[in-house]
Write an enzyme that holds these catalytic residues in place. Structure first.
Site, mmCIF file in Angstrom:
data_model
loop_
_atom_site.group_PDB
_atom_site.id
_atom_site.type_symbol
_atom_site.label_atom_id
_atom_site.label_comp_id
_atom_site.label_asym_id
_atom_site.label_seq_id
_atom_site.Cartn_x
_atom_site.Cartn_y
_atom_site.Cartn_z
ATOM 1 N N ARG A 295 62.029 75.576 77.151
ATOM 2 C CA ARG A 295 61.130 75.875 76.032
ATOM 3 C C ARG A 295 60.332 77.151 76.284
ATOM 4 N NH1 ARG A 295 59.554 69.640 74.124
ATOM 5 N NH2 ARG A 295 61.555 69.398 73.058
ATOM 6 N N TYR A 439 66.152 75.681 68.203
ATOM 7 C CA TYR A 439 66.705 74.949 69.364
ATOM 8 C C TYR A 439 65.684 74.623 70.458
ATOM 9 C CZ TYR A 439 68.159 79.588 71.466
ATOM 10 O OH TYR A 439 68.236 80.836 71.976
ATOM 11 N N GLU A 440 66.108 73.806 71.383
ATOM 12 C CA GLU A 440 65.209 73.222 72.398
ATOM 13 C C GLU A 440 64.060 72.454 71.752
ATOM 14 O OE1 GLU A 440 66.540 73.206 75.066
ATOM 15 O OE2 GLU A 440 67.788 74.991 75.074
ATOM 16 N N GLY A 441 64.375 71.770 70.669
ATOM 17 C CA GLY A 441 63.333 71.065 69.910
ATOM 18 C C GLY A 441 62.805 71.994 68.837
ATOM 19 N N GLN A 446 57.987 70.507 68.484
ATOM 20 C CA GLN A 446 56.999 71.024 69.441
ATOM 21 C C GLN A 446 55.596 70.572 69.042
ATOM 22 O OE1 GLN A 446 58.151 72.664 72.138
ATOM 23 N NE2 GLN A 446 60.181 72.446 71.226
#
Lengths: 601, 601
Positions: A295, A439-441, A446
């Site tokens: 992140r 992406y990555e959440g 977040q």
């Protein structure tokens, strides 16, 4: 054609003058790293970025990756560039010397990574993912796994990936179906389909270390039954030599909006042999080690795209002649003034600049917390650093990717019609930077991580620490009249953050939908508050430098510090007010959002 | 694959219930148009949009246009679709019956155009540009030019273009170099290069009517020496039959971010024969007739892309199962809840919805002002309508295109990683909608048009009229307690607009850079104020309908009106507060933007 020059002066400002890396005697290893060494590393990295990676960026976008007979081919030149990248020792800059790394602070390697991402975001994802795999194995792997994998990852001889998503499950990892069957010899056979696997296959390295979430037969349902496995593309013998192909195949590549130089793979696991990493059923925890690292890496992409977008928009705005300044002709010898004289063009460039400089200092500051958490001998200092890093990781990811995208969109706007044309390269920045918000959440996730997890953890210890940081700064600078506009701004931002927090505490427990509804508003307020703190600090340093240099006749950096202060003033004028609307929206809660039935859409 | 269904119920609401088209006895021709006729036209248009144009949208994006031996080939299917479009009489819906048109109100044809743009923005540009050429010739052409060109344009047998931009000049038309040499017979030979010419060549029509800005030898420098010419691709004989090819060639096509189905041409004029349109050296004025029309057309594209993006995001959100609602499981029989239960997803969908419904009513309202200006027998009414239309044209263009892009970006966010994949179609909406913020005058230029031209014109008559409109509404509804949240919101928005106007009057004269610096902030405040007025009106109508229907047992539209009111409440909660930040930024003026030297960038 687009170009990129690493913002070395600003990086040195943050690393030396603001964070004082070389003076951190409390952190083992930092003091050996003199400013000269740091600068030499930065300059070498800048060369690699501008001369090797940047020229491949647009060609990589046009050519994209291809799947040929089950093997992914990266764009022309990527292979040679990756060779140069690994041979230069860039992969192992911050990895453990016990495994062949150079052990330098992440606070330095983040600057290097920023340059690579600005120059070629798609390319920089290969080493980026590799570092995530390294981190997970390094923290959760057995000694044998570490000995087997870390040196090869650290050198870049092998690469790494993260395998979470499946066709029916992205955010909700509890739905994972990929199976892991124990073979009785300590290994597992992994079977299932993973999608959206960045760098899931490529022709850059001789092996790929996949880290895969799967479910052991009989494991509890949901996220409590997920385990993490290491599954190499090519099986690895005990001595580290390569064995036979493992049962994992790239079955297709996604056609996507951007980052065409980075292959997004559908990976099919068909009884591929893997080993458990960490404890069974505790895979999510191990994966989060990678996720948090990743992140910050995505936050960095936002910053990196903002920087390169601003640079290219500024270059265009200085050259393009169009119209006359409304306050009087600025270039009487030319048929028109360069468009940089127009306030609205300047606004867009300043929007980028204030995020580039403030975002850089904010992100590097957070990464220094990570270094502190990893290296400080003082457990209190470690805990405090970890708290702040954990709190700010979702804030950095969501805010910097949002702003990175916004800067690229505004850079495109500076170019007018030319910004829409592929040849100019700026539209690629828009397409590439867009993924970072997802992406990555996603950024929404977040915000939920911040509001639902990070805020409340340990009795809101991290949040209190952040307020304490602000209060400490305000107390320390209370007699600094020159800094007053910024300390007043910081006090205002603090007040808004406090009001938002109070509202949340009162309303989120009563109705959990309120937390979900206003999470992004809250995140924005916290991001602006943090940036106000950062900007106040940057300005304080710049003002001190100017005061100290007052006696010197030829003070070559004068303009740098004056511009820093002017940019800090722009922050107060045009970013800080964002909290007003955000707070007004936040206090409306979930009701207006959820008033309609789902089937009314 | 993406889909589109025309929002017929909402269009009928705006046309019949809010604008009461069929009751406008003050406008010649309107009363003949019964609601039934309008509905039949809308339904036919909806079919064409969904069944013919929408299925070509993604294929057109993938295939794009090609330049083959000097001729542009549009994507497969476009030719047949254009034939259906013209044969259905859609081009001439609102053109003059004297030239073969149907003479229907623009307020109706805008709804038809919205559907076409939602279904296939690139395709809809062909008839869109044609209408611009029609409008310019219709207002500024000689009788002979009208007789020659208008019937062929009205039927769609020929198409049209606007030729303004040159490689070195976009916004600043004073720099135009294209030459027009008088031939002594009333014609001119046109020579020069024009770029960014949408639909500059195509294989849909047998001729293309180019409207070209050029400079007659000896004309004054700058914008006062620019004339407008009509230059057909194929020369036209006196009897309307086609002659020989004229000297205009498409020399290349731009590779661009989106709208791939619309060819963006570089046109080379090499002694092409043209005729003056309107007076010599007054070309800019004539071109602005097209521009204003075109700007509303671009505003429409913003709305249209917002609508189709919201529809596709909502469809995904209703189907995609992921996670559980934080306020309790909503779909216990499914492995997870559909993501539409999550407040943040709902927020993004509501952001789209509130712009779709409010923006539609705002835009159609403005177009009705255009119909009034063109048709009303009362000169006072014509002037008043023209004032408001002129004031709101840049506001609509900039705000709706900004929001249209934002909705498409948020729609993509709703889809998560899948939104980044080309197959899903939403990323195309992002790429397509992006251009609308740029062309026909960037949004920054719109803001300058508003602040620098429209506000001050005729002693700020239009602005006073707008304030008068708000005040009239507030006076009229002062006892309407049910409407109170909206009238209070409107009063608040009015106050912010007033404060912004006061600041501008005080500070823009003293320093003209202040006007340029805050123009977009001002535009946003005016857009939000106008939308607050529009939403208050929509809610008022919906509340009245609900009250009137209270007695009826089966009131099938109940949910429609309730949802309208709920969406209006969302507007107050989450769009209206935007003025707070905008006003705070506006009052900071130009100084923070311009503090740095141009060479500091």
């Amino acid at each position: 054609m687009p170009s990129y020059a690493a913002p070395l002066r600003d990086m040195r400002f943050v690393l030396h003058e603001v964070l004082s890396l070389s003076d951190r005697k409390d952190l083992p290893g930092f003091a050996d790293l003199t400013p000269d060494v740091i600068d030499a590393i930065l300059e070498e990295a800048a060369k690699l970025a501008s001369e090797v990676l940047q020229p491949l960026n647009r060609a990589g976008d046009l050519e994209g990756c291809r799947l040929e007979n089950g093997v992914v081919r990266t764009p022309k030149g990527f292979k040679e560039a990756f060779k140069q990248y690994t041979e230069g020792g860039w992969v192992g800059l911050s990895t453990d010397p016990d495994y062949g790394g150079q052990g330098l602070p992440h606070t330095l390697s983040i600057a290097v990574s920023e340059m690579m991402s600005s120059a070629n975001m798609a390319f920089a994802m290969f080493p980026g993912l590799l570092r995530g795999a390294y981190a997970a194995l390094s923290l959760h792997g057995t000694d044998a796994q570490k000995a087997l994998y870390l040196p090869k990852l650290s050198s870049g001889q092998w690469a790494g990936t993260m395998n979470l998503t499946e066709p029916h499950c992205g955010t909700d990892l509890g739905l994972i179906k990929t199976k892991a069957e124990p073979q009785g010899d300590g290994t597992y056979k992994i079977t299932g389909t993973k999608i959206f696997i960045s760098a899931g296959d490529q022709d850059l390295t001789e092996n790929i270390v996949h880290l895969v979430l799967a479910r052991v037969a009989g494991a509890p349902a949901g996220v409590k039954g997920i385990s993490l496995f290491v599954v190499p593309k090519v099986r690895v013998n005990r001595d580290g030599s390569l064995g036979t192909a493992n049962g994992v195949t790239c079955v297709s590549l996604e056609q996507k909006m951007g980052i065409h130089g980075s292959p997004t793979c559908v990976l099919s696991y068909d009884g591929a042999v893997g080993e458990l990493v960490g404890e069974a059923d505790k895979g999510l925890r191990a994966m989060f080690t990678m996720m948090n690292e990743a992140r910050l890496g995505v936050a960095l992409q936002g910053l990196a795209m903002s920087e390169v977008s601003t640079q290219n928009a500024a270059a265009y705005a200085r050259e393009r002649l169009q119209g006359r300044s409304v306050s009087g002709t600025k270039a009487p010898d030319l048929p028109a003034d360069p468009i940089i004289v127009h306030p609205d063009v300047r606004r867009m460039l300043m929007n980028g600049r204030v995020i580039n400089e403030g975002g850089r200092a904010f992100l590097y500051w957070a990464v220094l917390k990570g270094d502190t958490a990893a290296r400080s001998p003082d457990p209190k200092a470690r805990e405090a650093a970890e708290d702040l890093l954990g709190l700010m990781t979702p804030v950095l990811k969501a805010y910097l990717t949002e702003k990175g995208f916004q800067t690229s969109v505004e850079a495109q706007q500076v170019l007018g019609g030319h910004g829409y044309i592929a040849e100019q390269g700026v539209e690629q920045f828009v397409r590439d930077s867009r993924i970072a918000m997802i992406y990555e959440g996603t950024n929404g996730i977040q915000a939920l991580d911040l509001v639902g997890r990070k805020l409340a953890a340990n009795g809101a210890r991290a949040l209190f620490a952040f307020f304490g940081l602000i209060d400490g700064f305000l107390a320390e600078t209370k007699d600094d009249t020159e800094l007053k506009p910024w300390t007043e701004g910081l006090a205002a931002a603090r007040k808004d953050l406090d009001a938002a927090t109070q509202w949340l505490m009162k309303n989120a427990l009563a109705n959990p939908d309120n937390a979900g509804a206003v999470a992004l508003d809250y995140l924005e307020i916290m991001a602006v508050a943090a940036l106000t703190y950062i900007w106040a600090d940057l300005v304080r340093v710049a003002q001190a430098k100017l005061r100290a240099a007052n006696q010197e006749k030829a003070f070559e950096d004068k303009a740098f510090y004056e511009n820093k202060i002017a940019t800090g003033r722009y922050f107060l004028a045009r970013i800080l007010p964002d909290t007003r609307s955000a707070l007004a929206k936040l206090t409306e809660g979930a009701a207006p959002m959820l008033a309609l039935d789902a089937d009314a859409f």
